[in-house]
Design a protein around this motif. Sequence first.
Motif, PDB file in Angstrom:
ATOM      1  N   ALA A 125     -35.794  35.210  -1.525  1.00 56.56           N
ATOM      2  CA  ALA A 125     -37.094  35.331  -0.859  1.00 56.56           C
ATOM      3  C   ALA A 125     -37.272  34.307   0.254  1.00 56.56           C
ATOM      4  O   ALA A 125     -38.108  34.499   1.137  1.00 56.56           O
ATOM      5  CB  ALA A 125     -38.222  35.187  -1.883  1.00 56.56           C
ATOM      6  N   SER A 126     -36.490  33.251   0.235  1.00 57.39           N
ATOM      7  CA  SER A 126     -36.616  32.183   1.236  1.00 57.39           C
ATOM      8  C   SER A 126     -35.703  32.385   2.441  1.00 57.39           C
ATOM      9  O   SER A 126     -35.797  31.647   3.414  1.00 57.39           O
ATOM     10  CB  SER A 126     -36.316  30.831   0.579  1.00 57.39           C
ATOM     11  N   ASN A 130     -35.221  38.258   4.922  1.00 54.70           N
ATOM     12  CA  ASN A 130     -35.461  38.252   3.485  1.00 54.70           C
ATOM     13  C   ASN A 130     -34.378  39.054   2.768  1.00 54.70           C
ATOM     14  O   ASN A 130     -33.964  40.116   3.227  1.00 54.70           O
ATOM     15  CB  ASN A 130     -36.847  38.864   3.227  1.00 54.70           C
TER      16      ASN A 130
END
Length: 196
Positions: A125-126, A130
């Motif tokens: 997610a970082s 994505n």
Amino acid sequence: MSLVTPLNPNHDAETKQLSDFYNETLGFCPNSVLTMQRRPEISKAFINLNKAVMANHGRVTSALKRMIAWVSSNATGCRYCQAHAIRAAERYGAEQEQLDNIWEYKTHSAFSDAERAALDFSLAASMVPNMVDEKIKEELYKYWNEGEIVEMLGVISLFGYLNRWNDSMGTSIEDGAVESGEQYLGKHGWNKGKHV
């Protein structure tokens, strides 16, 4: 190379109250918050979001939330937030073996499969772009419910803000954060970078 100078913790009564709150949680008031305090409405909004995101509602423990924050900060490269997250993980009950081996969470026996799924989610997610995909979702749903996944993404998103804030600001790092960064992350090359 700090872009904006943090306020003194004793700048005014409101800033002192802010500083006292963080002295309890981290052992010092972060310069990032003292910079936000130049516009108190920003620091207040941040603190309220921080409290909501970091509240412990059950199985996503305070320690795991801080390790999620570390993985996210490591993915984005913010050395300031890496050190803060590992210090907070230490202060909020992460096991010593996990702290010592956070870089090897994917394979080290100190981490459960549920923790690995959460930390892999944080990493995916970082990333930009994505990387959350069906495989990440499947692993998450083996161990976590939707409310817990929302908690995790709250941490990842909060640290997305902090990573952007502190890396752009070049926020000067506090001694306590440096100490934790050097202890747990230094063997993998962590240093203060621009956060002097």
